[in-house]
Design a protein around this motif. Structure first.
Motif, PDB file in Angstrom:
ATOM      1  N   GLU A   1       0.806  -1.223   0.000  1.00 42.45           N
ATOM      2  CA  GLU A   1       0.000   0.000   0.000  1.00 42.45           C
ATOM      3  C   GLU A   1       0.837   1.270   0.000  1.00 42.45           C
ATOM      4  O   GLU A   1       0.487   2.275  -0.602  1.00 42.45           O
ATOM      5  N   SER A   2       1.988   1.245   0.672  1.00 42.35           N
ATOM      6  CA  SER A   2       2.811   2.448   0.774  1.00 42.35           C
ATOM      7  C   SER A   2       3.414   2.864  -0.560  1.00 42.35           C
ATOM      8  O   SER A   2       3.800   4.010  -0.748  1.00 42.35           O
ATOM      9  N   GLN A   3       3.491   1.937  -1.517  1.00 47.77           N
ATOM     10  CA  GLN A   3       4.101   2.231  -2.812  1.00 47.77           C
ATOM     11  C   GLN A   3       3.080   2.675  -3.854  1.00 47.77           C
ATOM     12  O   GLN A   3       3.453   3.225  -4.881  1.00 47.77           O
ATOM     13  N   LEU A   4       1.803   2.450  -3.596  1.00 47.83           N
ATOM     14  CA  LEU A   4       0.805   2.610  -4.652  1.00 47.83           C
ATOM     15  C   LEU A   4       0.614   4.055  -5.096  1.00 47.83           C
ATOM     16  O   LEU A   4       0.384   4.320  -6.275  1.00 47.83           O
ATOM     17  N   GLN A   5       0.712   5.020  -4.192  1.00 47.10           N
ATOM     18  CA  GLN A   5       0.505   6.415  -4.583  1.00 47.10           C
ATOM     19  C   GLN A   5       1.560   6.864  -5.587  1.00 47.10           C
ATOM     20  O   GLN A   5       1.250   7.521  -6.584  1.00 47.10           O
ATOM     21  N   GLU A   6       2.806   6.500  -5.317  1.00 45.04           N
ATOM     22  CA  GLU A   6       3.877   6.860  -6.247  1.00 45.04           C
ATOM     23  C   GLU A   6       3.709   6.137  -7.582  1.00 45.04           C
ATOM     24  O   GLU A   6       3.877   6.725  -8.655  1.00 45.04           O
ATOM     25  N   LEU A   7       3.354   4.829  -7.543  1.00 46.46           N
ATOM     26  CA  LEU A   7       3.155   4.066  -8.772  1.00 46.46           C
ATOM     27  C   LEU A   7       1.996   4.624  -9.594  1.00 46.46           C
ATOM     28  O   LEU A   7       2.045   4.616 -10.824  1.00 46.46           O
ATOM     29  N   HIS A   8       0.970   5.118  -8.915  1.00 44.10           N
ATOM     30  CA  HIS A   8      -0.172   5.701  -9.619  1.00 44.10           C
ATOM     31  C   HIS A   8       0.280   6.853 -10.507  1.00 44.10           C
ATOM     32  O   HIS A   8      -0.067   6.925 -11.696  1.00 44.10           O
ATOM     33  N   GLU A   9       1.074   7.749  -9.946  1.00 47.27           N
ATOM     34  CA  GLU A   9       1.566   8.904 -10.704  1.00 47.27           C
ATOM     35  C   GLU A   9       2.441   8.454 -11.873  1.00 47.27           C
ATOM     36  O   GLU A   9       2.307   8.958 -12.990  1.00 47.27           O
ATOM     37  N   GLN A  10       3.333   7.496 -11.628  1.00 43.44           N
ATOM     38  CA  GLN A  10       4.214   7.005 -12.686  1.00 43.44           C
ATOM     39  C   GLN A  10       3.422   6.332 -13.803  1.00 43.44           C
ATOM     40  O   GLN A  10       3.724   6.490 -14.986  1.00 43.44           O
ATOM     41  N   TYR A  11       2.403   5.562 -13.415  1.00 43.27           N
ATOM     42  CA  TYR A  11       1.595   4.841 -14.402  1.00 43.27           C
ATOM     43  C   TYR A  11       0.854   5.815 -15.313  1.00 43.27           C
ATOM     44  O   TYR A  11       0.824   5.643 -16.537  1.00 43.27           O
ATOM     45  N   LEU A  12       0.261   6.852 -14.727  1.00 46.99           N
ATOM     46  CA  LEU A  12      -0.438   7.837 -15.540  1.00 46.99           C
ATOM     47  C   LEU A  12       0.526   8.597 -16.442  1.00 46.99           C
ATOM     48  O   LEU A  12       0.212   8.909 -17.590  1.00 46.99           O
ATOM     49  N   ASN A  13       1.721   8.898 -15.945  1.00 49.36           N
ATOM     50  CA  ASN A  13       2.724   9.598 -16.758  1.00 49.36           C
ATOM     51  C   ASN A  13       3.198   8.756 -17.932  1.00 49.36           C
ATOM     52  O   ASN A  13       3.680   9.296 -18.929  1.00 49.36           O
ATOM     53  N   ALA A  14       3.080   7.432 -17.803  1.00 46.40           N
ATOM     54  CA  ALA A  14       3.463   6.540 -18.898  1.00 46.40           C
ATOM     55  C   ALA A  14       2.324   6.350 -19.892  1.00 46.40           C
ATOM     56  O   ALA A  14       2.449   5.569 -20.831  1.00 46.40           O
ATOM     57  N   GLY A  15       1.220   7.076 -19.693  1.00 43.98           N
ATOM     58  CA  GLY A  15       0.095   6.993 -20.617  1.00 43.98           C
ATOM     59  C   GLY A  15      -0.975   6.024 -20.193  1.00 43.98           C
ATOM     60  O   GLY A  15      -1.900   5.748 -20.960  1.00 43.98           O
ATOM     61  N   GLY A  16      -0.868   5.474 -18.982  1.00 40.60           N
ATOM     62  CA  GLY A  16      -1.883   4.553 -18.496  1.00 40.60           C
ATOM     63  C   GLY A  16      -3.186   5.279 -18.200  1.00 40.60           C
ATOM     64  O   GLY A  16      -3.195   6.443 -17.822  1.00 40.60           O
ATOM     65  N   ALA A  17      -4.305   4.577 -18.369  1.00 48.20           N
ATOM     66  CA  ALA A  17      -5.623   5.169 -18.142  1.00 48.20           C
ATOM     67  C   ALA A  17      -6.052   4.964 -16.691  1.00 48.20           C
ATOM     68  O   ALA A  17      -5.750   3.931 -16.093  1.00 48.20           O
ATOM     69  N   GLN A  18      -6.781   5.944 -16.157  1.00 50.02           N
ATOM     70  CA  GLN A  18      -7.275   5.843 -14.787  1.00 50.02           C
ATOM     71  C   GLN A  18      -8.174   4.621 -14.613  1.00 50.02           C
ATOM     72  O   GLN A  18      -8.124   3.932 -13.590  1.00 50.02           O
ATOM     73  N   GLU A  19      -8.996   4.334 -15.630  1.00 51.55           N
ATOM     74  CA  GLU A  19      -9.890   3.180 -15.538  1.00 51.55           C
ATOM     75  C   GLU A  19      -9.091   1.885 -15.425  1.00 51.55           C
ATOM     76  O   GLU A  19      -9.455   0.980 -14.667  1.00 51.55           O
ATOM     77  N   ARG A  20      -7.994   1.800 -16.199  1.00 54.27           N
ATOM     78  CA  ARG A  20      -7.144   0.611 -16.134  1.00 54.27           C
ATOM     79  C   ARG A  20      -6.475   0.503 -14.766  1.00 54.27           C
ATOM     80  O   ARG A  20      -6.361  -0.592 -14.207  1.00 54.27           O
ATOM     81  N   TRP A  21      -6.058   1.637 -14.209  1.00 50.77           N
ATOM     82  CA  TRP A  21      -5.459   1.644 -12.870  1.00 50.77           C
ATOM     83  C   TRP A  21      -6.432   1.084 -11.835  1.00 50.77           C
ATOM     84  O   TRP A  21      -6.066   0.251 -11.014  1.00 50.77           O
ATOM     85  N   GLU A  22      -7.669   1.542 -11.890  1.00 46.95           N
ATOM     86  CA  GLU A  22      -8.660   1.069 -10.924  1.00 46.95           C
ATOM     87  C   GLU A  22      -8.921  -0.421 -11.083  1.00 46.95           C
ATOM     88  O   GLU A  22      -9.130  -1.135 -10.092  1.00 46.95           O
TER      89      GLU A  22
END
Length: 247
Positions: free
Chosen positions: A217-238
């Motif tokens: 859980e402690s890593q997920l906030q940072e990974l969220h930002e990185q994933y979106l910056n790589a072009g990942g979609a919010q829906e895919r993240w969820e």
């Protein structure tokens, strides 16, 4: 909006308020403060926020014997107001930012700012008037800027008064900060869409999705930002978050 009266003290109380994660410059900030304190023994530092780098930072402070550093953890509401109210200087050593709302909040609380030259700050920050801005990542350079303010109570007071007046006139507190963030978010969103189709970003997203499923859980906030910056979609993240919980 609150503010400090003119007439500051040369004994600095430095506030660092951020998520304590890689890229925010926490270790740089502590090292800079240690240099400042050798020149201004009465200086103290408050670190507000939480994250994966907190433990390493606390260990660094303990091992090196740096005095006058306290960790508040996550703050909000009255605790956050108190942290701003007790400080005389705001320090931002982040390696990258959009529009750091914390700087706007600091100015609204009449704090001079020593900051990295990052994100939207470069569009309005007045070096030498609002505080000091540097492109350096060297703790000594941040320390030198803080030492200038520690040695010049008149300059500290003048910057404090200017920032308070500037924030009242231009930011209207949180509403303007939110507006600036929305503008920046639109720019970032367009940039992500341009990147999303590249093969490199597709490969990066695939690797990151594997990391997301294994992360704590402690890593997920940072990974969220990185994933979106790589072009990942919010829906895919969820969807990935749901899959991760089901494992």
């Amino acid at each position: 909006m609150t503010g400090k009266p003119a007439g500051g003290s040369p004994s600095l109380h430095v506030l660092f308020l951020s998520r304590l994660v890689p890229g925010k410059g926490l270790i740089t900030a502590i090292q800079a403060f240690a240099i400042l304190q050798r020149n201004a023994p009465a200086a103290c530092m408050t670190i507000a926020g939480d994250g994966s780098e907190r433990q390493a930072a606390e260990s660094l402070v303990e091992k090196t014997g740096i005095r006058g550093v306290r960790f508040l953890g996550h703050v909000e509401g009255e605790a956050k107001e108190r942290a701003f109210g007790e400080a005389t200087l705001f320090l931002l050593t982040s390696e990258s930012e959009g529009m750091p709302t914390s700087v706007i909040e600091a100015m609204a609380h009449a704090l001079p700012v020593v900051t990295s030259a990052v994100g939207g700050l470069k569009d309005f920050f007045q070096h030498g008037t609002m505080g000091f801005m540097t492109s350096s990542r060297d703790p000594r350079d941040f320390a030198d800027l803080m030492i200038r303010l520690s040695n010049d109570a008149e300059l500290l007071s003048r910057m404090s008064a200017f920032n308070y007046a500037y924030a009242r006139e231009n930011f209207a507190a949180s509403k303007a900060a939110d507006r600036l963030n929305r503008i920046y978010d639109d720019i970032v969103r367009q940039d992500r869409l341009k990147k999303a189709g590249s093969r490199w970003h597709a490969f990066r997203r695939w690797r990151m999705e594997r990391r997301i499923r294994r992360a704590d859980e402690s890593q997920l906030q940072e990974l969220h930002e990185q994933y979106l910056n790589a072009g990942g979609a919010q829906e895919r993240w969820e969807r990935l978050r749901r899959e991760r919980r089901e494992l």
